[in-house]
Motif scaffolding. Sequence first.
Motif, PDB file in Angstrom:
ATOM      1  N   ASN A 217       0.815  -1.202   0.000  1.00 54.75           N
ATOM      2  CA  ASN A 217       0.000   0.000   0.000  1.00 54.75           C
ATOM      3  C   ASN A 217       0.855   1.260   0.000  1.00 54.75           C
ATOM      4  N   GLY A 218       0.202   2.382  -0.219  1.00 54.54           N
ATOM      5  CA  GLY A 218       0.881   3.670  -0.188  1.00 54.54           C
ATOM      6  C   GLY A 218       0.939   4.215   1.223  1.00 54.54           C
ATOM      7  N   SER A 219       1.180   5.499   1.335  1.00 58.10           N
ATOM      8  CA  SER A 219       1.302   6.128   2.649  1.00 58.10           C
ATOM      9  C   SER A 219       0.642   7.501   2.624  1.00 58.10           C
ATOM     10  N   MET A 220      -0.245   7.732   3.584  1.00 56.43           N
ATOM     11  CA  MET A 220      -0.897   9.035   3.693  1.00 56.43           C
ATOM     12  C   MET A 220       0.117  10.112   4.061  1.00 56.43           C
ATOM     13  N   GLN A 221       1.179   9.712   4.781  1.00 58.07           N
ATOM     14  CA  GLN A 221       2.213  10.675   5.152  1.00 58.07           C
ATOM     15  C   GLN A 221       2.857  11.288   3.917  1.00 58.07           C
ATOM     16  N   TYR A 222       3.133  10.439   2.913  1.00 58.73           N
ATOM     17  CA  TYR A 222       3.761  10.948   1.696  1.00 58.73           C
ATOM     18  C   TYR A 222       2.811  11.858   0.920  1.00 58.73           C
ATOM     19  N   VAL A 223       1.522  11.566   0.974  1.00 57.79           N
ATOM     20  CA  VAL A 223       0.533  12.450   0.340  1.00 57.79           C
ATOM     21  C   VAL A 223       0.557  13.818   1.011  1.00 57.79           C
ATOM     22  N   TYR A 224       0.609  13.819   2.343  1.00 61.48           N
ATOM     23  CA  TYR A 224       0.688  15.084   3.077  1.00 61.48           C
ATOM     24  C   TYR A 224       1.971  15.834   2.743  1.00 61.48           C
ATOM     25  N   ILE A 225       3.088  15.104   2.714  1.00 60.69           N
ATOM     26  CA  ILE A 225       4.388  15.734   2.447  1.00 60.69           C
ATOM     27  C   ILE A 225       4.398  16.369   1.067  1.00 60.69           C
ATOM     28  N   PHE A 226       3.952  15.623   0.051  1.00 60.90           N
ATOM     29  CA  PHE A 226       3.964  16.152  -1.312  1.00 60.90           C
ATOM     30  C   PHE A 226       2.973  17.299  -1.478  1.00 60.90           C
TER      31      PHE A 226
ATOM     32  N   LEU B 269      13.189  22.138   2.960  1.00 64.45           N
ATOM     33  CA  LEU B 269      13.244  21.123   1.905  1.00 64.45           C
ATOM     34  C   LEU B 269      14.647  20.538   1.772  1.00 64.45           C
ATOM     35  N   ILE B 270      15.678  21.360   1.932  1.00 64.53           N
ATOM     36  CA  ILE B 270      17.059  20.852   1.862  1.00 64.53           C
ATOM     37  C   ILE B 270      17.306  19.867   3.007  1.00 64.53           C
ATOM     38  N   ILE B 271      16.887  20.232   4.217  1.00 64.86           N
ATOM     39  CA  ILE B 271      17.062  19.337   5.365  1.00 64.86           C
ATOM     40  C   ILE B 271      16.288  18.039   5.157  1.00 64.86           C
ATOM     41  N   GLY B 272      15.051  18.156   4.651  1.00 60.60           N
ATOM     42  CA  GLY B 272      14.245  16.969   4.378  1.00 60.60           C
ATOM     43  C   GLY B 272      14.920  16.040   3.389  1.00 60.60           C
ATOM     44  N   THR B 273      15.481  16.611   2.341  1.00 60.30           N
ATOM     45  CA  THR B 273      16.176  15.810   1.331  1.00 60.30           C
ATOM     46  C   THR B 273      17.369  15.080   1.927  1.00 60.30           C
ATOM     47  N   LEU B 274      18.155  15.786   2.734  1.00 60.80           N
ATOM     48  CA  LEU B 274      19.340  15.172   3.344  1.00 60.80           C
ATOM     49  C   LEU B 274      18.947  14.068   4.336  1.00 60.80           C
ATOM     50  N   VAL B 275      17.867  14.272   5.085  1.00 68.09           N
ATOM     51  CA  VAL B 275      17.421  13.268   6.051  1.00 68.09           C
ATOM     52  C   VAL B 275      16.965  12.001   5.329  1.00 68.09           C
ATOM     53  N   ILE B 276      16.180  12.164   4.270  1.00 71.97           N
ATOM     54  CA  ILE B 276      15.715  11.003   3.500  1.00 71.97           C
ATOM     55  C   ILE B 276      16.899  10.267   2.887  1.00 71.97           C
ATOM     56  N   TYR B 277      17.828  11.018   2.289  1.00 76.28           N
ATOM     57  CA  TYR B 277      19.015  10.411   1.676  1.00 76.28           C
ATOM     58  C   TYR B 277      19.819   9.637   2.728  1.00 76.28           C
ATOM     59  N   LYS B 278      19.997  10.236   3.911  1.00 80.98           N
ATOM     60  CA  LYS B 278      20.779   9.590   4.973  1.00 80.98           C
ATOM     61  C   LYS B 278      20.099   8.321   5.464  1.00 80.98           C
TER      62      LYS B 278
ATOM     63  N   GLY C 295      12.654   9.806  -2.152  1.00 79.63           N
ATOM     64  CA  GLY C 295      13.901  10.552  -2.033  1.00 79.63           C
ATOM     65  C   GLY C 295      14.286  11.237  -3.328  1.00 79.63           C
ATOM     66  N   THR C 296      14.153  10.516  -4.450  1.00 79.75           N
ATOM     67  CA  THR C 296      14.490  11.095  -5.757  1.00 79.75           C
ATOM     68  C   THR C 296      13.572  12.264  -6.096  1.00 79.75           C
ATOM     69  N   ILE C 297      12.270  12.072  -5.858  1.00 80.07           N
ATOM     70  CA  ILE C 297      11.302  13.147  -6.140  1.00 80.07           C
ATOM     71  C   ILE C 297      11.563  14.339  -5.228  1.00 80.07           C
ATOM     72  N   PHE C 298      11.888  14.054  -3.974  1.00 84.60           N
ATOM     73  CA  PHE C 298      12.172  15.118  -3.018  1.00 84.60           C
ATOM     74  C   PHE C 298      13.343  15.965  -3.494  1.00 84.60           C
ATOM     75  N   ILE C 299      14.402  15.298  -3.975  1.00 84.42           N
ATOM     76  CA  ILE C 299      15.575  16.025  -4.479  1.00 84.42           C
ATOM     77  C   ILE C 299      15.189  16.905  -5.658  1.00 84.42           C
ATOM     78  N   ALA C 300      14.386  16.343  -6.581  1.00 88.74           N
ATOM     79  CA  ALA C 300      13.980  17.097  -7.772  1.00 88.74           C
ATOM     80  C   ALA C 300      13.157  18.326  -7.390  1.00 88.74           C
ATOM     81  N   PHE C 301      12.189  18.148  -6.497  1.00 87.36           N
ATOM     82  CA  PHE C 301      11.323  19.262  -6.119  1.00 87.36           C
ATOM     83  C   PHE C 301      12.070  20.297  -5.276  1.00 87.36           C
ATOM     84  N   THR C 302      12.974  19.821  -4.426  1.00 79.58           N
ATOM     85  CA  THR C 302      13.778  20.754  -3.638  1.00 79.58           C
ATOM     86  C   THR C 302      14.644  21.609  -4.555  1.00 79.58           C
TER      87      THR C 302
END
Length: 808
Positions: free
Chosen positions: A287-296, A447-456, A682-689
């Motif tokens: 399944n998907g995640s409601m958290q990711y829907v909120y984040i995006f 957004l930069i911090i979010g990207t780095l956290v996801i990548y890490k 993570g990839t989408i986050f980097i692109a949008f950031t």
Amino acid sequence: MIKNYIKTAFRSLLKNKGFTAINVLGLALGLATCLLIVFYVFDELSYDRYNIKADRVFRLNTDIKFGGSENSYAVSPAPTAAALINDFPEIEQATRFRDRGGFKVKKGNQNIQEDRMIYADPSVFNVFTLPMLNGNTANALKEPHSVVITELIAKKYFNSTDVVGRVLTFNDTAQYKITGVIANMPKQSHFNYDFFISMPTLDESREDVWFNNNFNTYILLKPGADYRKLEAKLPEFMHKHAGPQLQSILHLTFASFEQGGSYFRLNLIPLKKIHLQSNRQAELSSNGSMQYVYIFSAIAIFILLIACVNFMNLSTARSSNRAREVGVRKVLGSPRKYLIAQFLTESIIITLIGATIALFAAWALLPLFNNLSGKELVVTPQLLLWVVPVIILLVIIIGCLAGSYPALFLSGFQPIDVLKGKLATGFKGGRLRSFLVVFQFAISIILIIGTLVIYKQLKYIQNKDLGYNRDHVLVVQNVQALNEKAKIFKQEIKQIAGVQNATLTGALPTGGYGNSSSFFKSPVPDQKNAILPQVWPVDEDYVPTLGIKMVAGRNFSKQMLTDSTAIIVNESAAKLLGFSNPLNQLVYRPMDNQLKKLKAFHIIGVMKDFNFKSLRENITPMFIYLEENRSSLSIRFNSANIPALLDQVKEKWGSLSPNQQFNYSFMDQDFDALYRSEQRIGTIFIAFTSLAIIIACLGLFGLAAYATEQRTKEIGIRKILGANISTIVGMLTKDFIKLVLIAIVLAVPLAWWAMNKWFLQGFAYRQDIQWWILALSGIGAILIAFVTVSFQAIKAALTNPVKSLRSE
């Protein structure tokens, strides 16, 4: 009047091409990104809504706590559906699914592995919208050994959909009569199968056992019924139906069972919430995640706000360039409302041009976005029916919001102040402008911090010691198709040069295998000495092939005949059992549903805990025991020439079963697939950031250009008085850097809180947000701002002061 507004607006925009280009590009990028995210979110929210009765359909879930273990399941006991219909008149219909994996399907001389198979009750067509193209829904799945297939499968095997009455052969022996052909299932469904096999085929579907959970059960409520009221009646329902069996098995009432700290509970989840809000064991698909829907959704709003802020900033920054125009218009008698209308017209025209470009950009970028997100989004007429009106509405809203402050600000100038030159110009004097710059960069830093956290976190997952070695393991799937030749296949594979070991079992930590069973510490069943571990069937080569470490005792051995009743437990199980020394201790497993027959197993070893589930979950107790399981063969190899090894394995497979399809994967890739959604996020986050930063920099670039323009004469005078380039650059950049520093102070705690709450808390095993991530994000933001502003500052510093002062 309107025609004049438009003509004047175009004239003004063309006169300031740089300003117009920056605003249009910023809005286009923001809107295009927003549109792509809206497509993604709309797709996620549309799951299961194709069902006409979706608002009245609910799935039955089971929560169990027993033997020190807590488990949440998307399945329930076999007799539950029928009992619910009998007991509750508000239930119109109920249906069940039973997923037992796929079969080999015969096509000519070839056997094709089909995994999208499920057993279903005849009532499935009364609950779910599965349009029948050929056949009758009333009796399609009533008879044993009947099957309903999708249009795709009908054409694949028969080149036609007129196949009712034809026969399909499964696993070379079992014949199933086709009784219906349905339309291909929509992608937006939490289950997606091509073969619906009749439930009467399964003997277990008729068992009256209330403590085996294997069936995904759905109910259809009558119109007007409240599922919460029904849910409140389920405890009493369980006491009534499961109570007698509990009394017979453990000699306990439900009240005593729950007083002992255990429970067996049913609950309901609406069909439309399953995809985004359910992550239980035995789900029919990932399944998907409601958290990711909120984040995006938040990212879409943030990027749109950044684009709007750019427009507001640039419009107010260039106010001095329009001040005399406003003053002259007012002196000539132009009312304020006409000036407001004029500036709003300019704003809406810029937004309209940006939106038009954004619409085409989103359409052009959709294939790339699909590749990044793993979606199959397409622009359809139905999509355009709501997208175009939404775009028009957005143009009006964004145009008015983004242009409102400039319109009110500029139209409010007093003519006498304008003509005397008393208005604050350039960057200084604009408090709102400063606030908006802080706002822009605060979002960018988050957004930069979010990207780095996801990548890490993704790096942590990839490099974490899981307790087993997933590298250099080839997994040959569906080995059960070889029947008795499976063991011969294993032995022949072990003779290939470069093969270190091989294990024959489908119970793999990357394969989604799950099977729990009750054990007791004494031959008399009692909930106080019970444990509910995962119980996996393996062979004697399982532990060495997967590189699992033993912390006590030994591995299974062919030479030890008593190992047929031996088990190896993990550290979590050993701790829960509570033995001072678990080796050679006995545990007892029920061999029937009434717990009358218990089989004794002796513990021969304790293995180190390994992550056999997702890293989102804690490691739970596990037993492994010797039992034949031919689902797959895992091969550990040390050969560098993988293609040559694959060819040899294929050759061995073909010699034993030339008509069976050869399917394989690599264990490290299977592991990565478990976190594919996070990798895509993570990839989408980097692109949008990156886009958010580009948009913010566009605005900052424009602001710096106007601030520099307003201080041209000051710069010229300073240069004549001996100021060097670095001094002038510092003077022009310090105001912007101060704002970025304020943005860092505001953004860092917000980002830390948001990523912990919305992302990291979903993982049982995670890395805390380290200080250097926050520091790196802040330094990055400062550097980005400095480079953006200094380009204009250096350009101004290098200008000949004679040119700057020529007009004086």
